[in-house]
Write a protein that holds these residues in place. Structure first.
Motif, PDB file in Angstrom:
ATOM      1  N   TRP A  59       1.023  -3.283   5.906  1.00  0.00           N
ATOM      2  CA  TRP A  59       1.725  -2.279   5.088  1.00  0.00           C
ATOM      3  C   TRP A  59       1.766  -2.683   3.617  1.00  0.00           C
ATOM      4  O   TRP A  59       1.670  -1.838   2.721  1.00  0.00           O
ATOM      5  N   TRP A  60       1.921  -3.973   3.347  1.00  0.00           N
ATOM      6  CA  TRP A  60       1.886  -4.423   1.959  1.00  0.00           C
ATOM      7  C   TRP A  60       0.533  -4.086   1.344  1.00  0.00           C
ATOM      8  O   TRP A  60       0.456  -3.606   0.222  1.00  0.00           O
ATOM      9  N   TRP A  61      -0.544  -4.348   2.086  1.00  0.00           N
ATOM     10  CA  TRP A  61      -1.895  -4.072   1.597  1.00  0.00           C
ATOM     11  C   TRP A  61      -2.063  -2.587   1.264  1.00  0.00           C
ATOM     12  O   TRP A  61      -2.561  -2.237   0.188  1.00  0.00           O
ATOM     13  N   VAL A  62      -1.633  -1.711   2.147  1.00  0.00           N
ATOM     14  CA  VAL A  62      -1.784  -0.269   1.926  1.00  0.00           C
ATOM     15  C   VAL A  62      -0.944   0.181   0.732  1.00  0.00           C
ATOM     16  O   VAL A  62      -1.435   0.862  -0.175  1.00  0.00           O
ATOM     17  N   LEU A  63       0.323  -0.189   0.715  1.00  0.00           N
ATOM     18  CA  LEU A  63       1.205   0.267  -0.367  1.00  0.00           C
ATOM     19  C   LEU A  63       0.820  -0.335  -1.712  1.00  0.00           C
ATOM     20  O   LEU A  63       0.908   0.348  -2.747  1.00  0.00           O
ATOM     21  N   TRP A  64       0.387  -1.575  -1.732  1.00  0.00           N
ATOM     22  CA  TRP A  64      -0.029  -2.205  -2.989  1.00  0.00           C
ATOM     23  C   TRP A  64      -1.243  -1.490  -3.573  1.00  0.00           C
ATOM     24  O   TRP A  64      -1.302  -1.212  -4.760  1.00  0.00           O
ATOM     25  N   HIS A  65      -2.207  -1.150  -2.732  1.00  0.00           N
ATOM     26  CA  HIS A  65      -3.395  -0.485  -3.233  1.00  0.00           C
ATOM     27  C   HIS A  65      -3.124   0.975  -3.585  1.00  0.00           C
ATOM     28  O   HIS A  65      -3.808   1.527  -4.453  1.00  0.00           O
ATOM     29  N   LEU A  66      -2.163   1.606  -2.933  1.00  0.00           N
ATOM     30  CA  LEU A  66      -1.769   2.951  -3.373  1.00  0.00           C
ATOM     31  C   LEU A  66      -1.105   2.893  -4.747  1.00  0.00           C
ATOM     32  O   LEU A  66      -1.258   3.801  -5.562  1.00  0.00           O
ATOM     33  N   TRP A  67      -0.360   1.830  -5.003  1.00  0.00           N
ATOM     34  CA  TRP A  67       0.333   1.693  -6.284  1.00  0.00           C
ATOM     35  C   TRP A  67      -0.633   1.329  -7.403  1.00  0.00           C
ATOM     36  O   TRP A  67      -0.557   1.879  -8.496  1.00  0.00           O
ATOM     37  N   THR A  68      -1.540   0.386  -7.142  1.00  0.00           N
ATOM     38  CA  THR A  68      -2.400  -0.108  -8.216  1.00  0.00           C
ATOM     39  C   THR A  68      -3.701   0.677  -8.358  1.00  0.00           C
ATOM     40  O   THR A  68      -4.293   0.670  -9.434  1.00  0.00           O
ATOM     41  N   GLU A  69      -4.189   1.330  -7.310  1.00  0.00           N
ATOM     42  CA  GLU A  69      -5.448   2.067  -7.374  1.00  0.00           C
ATOM     43  C   GLU A  69      -5.303   3.452  -6.726  1.00  0.00           C
ATOM     44  O   GLU A  69      -5.911   3.730  -5.695  1.00  0.00           O
ATOM     45  N   PRO A  70      -4.500   4.335  -7.317  1.00  0.00           N
ATOM     46  CA  PRO A  70      -4.282   5.644  -6.689  1.00  0.00           C
ATOM     47  C   PRO A  70      -5.513   6.535  -6.724  1.00  0.00           C
ATOM     48  O   PRO A  70      -5.581   7.513  -5.990  1.00  0.00           O
ATOM     49  N   HIS A  72      -8.340   6.055  -5.488  1.00  0.00           N
ATOM     50  CA  HIS A  72      -9.053   6.055  -4.215  1.00  0.00           C
ATOM     51  C   HIS A  72      -8.537   7.144  -3.281  1.00  0.00           C
ATOM     52  O   HIS A  72      -9.278   7.634  -2.429  1.00  0.00           O
ATOM     53  N   VAL A  73      -7.286   7.504  -3.424  1.00  0.00           N
ATOM     54  CA  VAL A  73      -6.702   8.514  -2.556  1.00  0.00           C
ATOM     55  C   VAL A  73      -6.681   9.884  -3.240  1.00  0.00           C
ATOM     56  O   VAL A  73      -7.060  10.895  -2.647  1.00  0.00           O
ATOM     57  N   PHE A  74      -6.239   9.921  -4.502  1.00  0.00           N
ATOM     58  CA  PHE A  74      -6.021  11.185  -5.189  1.00  0.00           C
ATOM     59  C   PHE A  74      -7.207  11.633  -6.039  1.00  0.00           C
ATOM     60  O   PHE A  74      -7.178  12.712  -6.602  1.00  0.00           O
ATOM     61  N   GLY A  75      -8.229  10.833  -6.139  1.00  0.00           N
ATOM     62  CA  GLY A  75      -9.380  11.178  -6.969  1.00  0.00           C
ATOM     63  C   GLY A  75      -9.227  10.596  -8.358  1.00  0.00           C
ATOM     64  O   GLY A  75      -8.127  10.322  -8.835  1.00  0.00           O
TER      65      GLY A  75
END
Length: 96
Positions: A59-70, A72-75
């Motif tokens: 979960w840390w890995w997923v949330l950290w990468h959503l925070w620092t590299e959005p 990848h998910v949102f374009g």
């Protein structure tokens, strides 16, 4: 002579069969414990702690990468405003 020796042997086998434990259910494919309408055995505490640690890291890995590299998910680019598109870009034939 065979008859005199055979009678005690038959009695002994009959007594052994009566005292033998009865198998209530045959076990097939007994590679694991099968629980029906009851809870399974408790896992060891070390496995529970290890599973919690692995889940925490995941979960840390997923949330950290959503925070620092959005991106990848949102374009990575801004979404164009569809109100500014022309009929030609949308493939709508001209009105006659």
């Amino acid at each position: 002579m065979l008859l005199s020796r055979g009678a005690p042997l038959l009695k002994a086998t009959k007594l052994l069969q009566q005292n033998a434990p009865k198998a209530l259910q045959s076990v097939r494919n007994s590679s694991h414990v099968w629980n029906y309408r009851c809870r399974g055995p408790e896992p060891p505490k070390t496995m529970v702690y290890l599973a919690e640690a692995v889940q925490g890291v995941a979960w840390w890995w997923v949330l950290w990468h959503l925070w620092t590299e959005p991106g990848h998910v949102f374009g990575e680019f801004e979404y164009p405003d569809p109100r500014k598109w022309t009929d030609e870009e949308l493939g709508i034939p001209p009105a006659e």
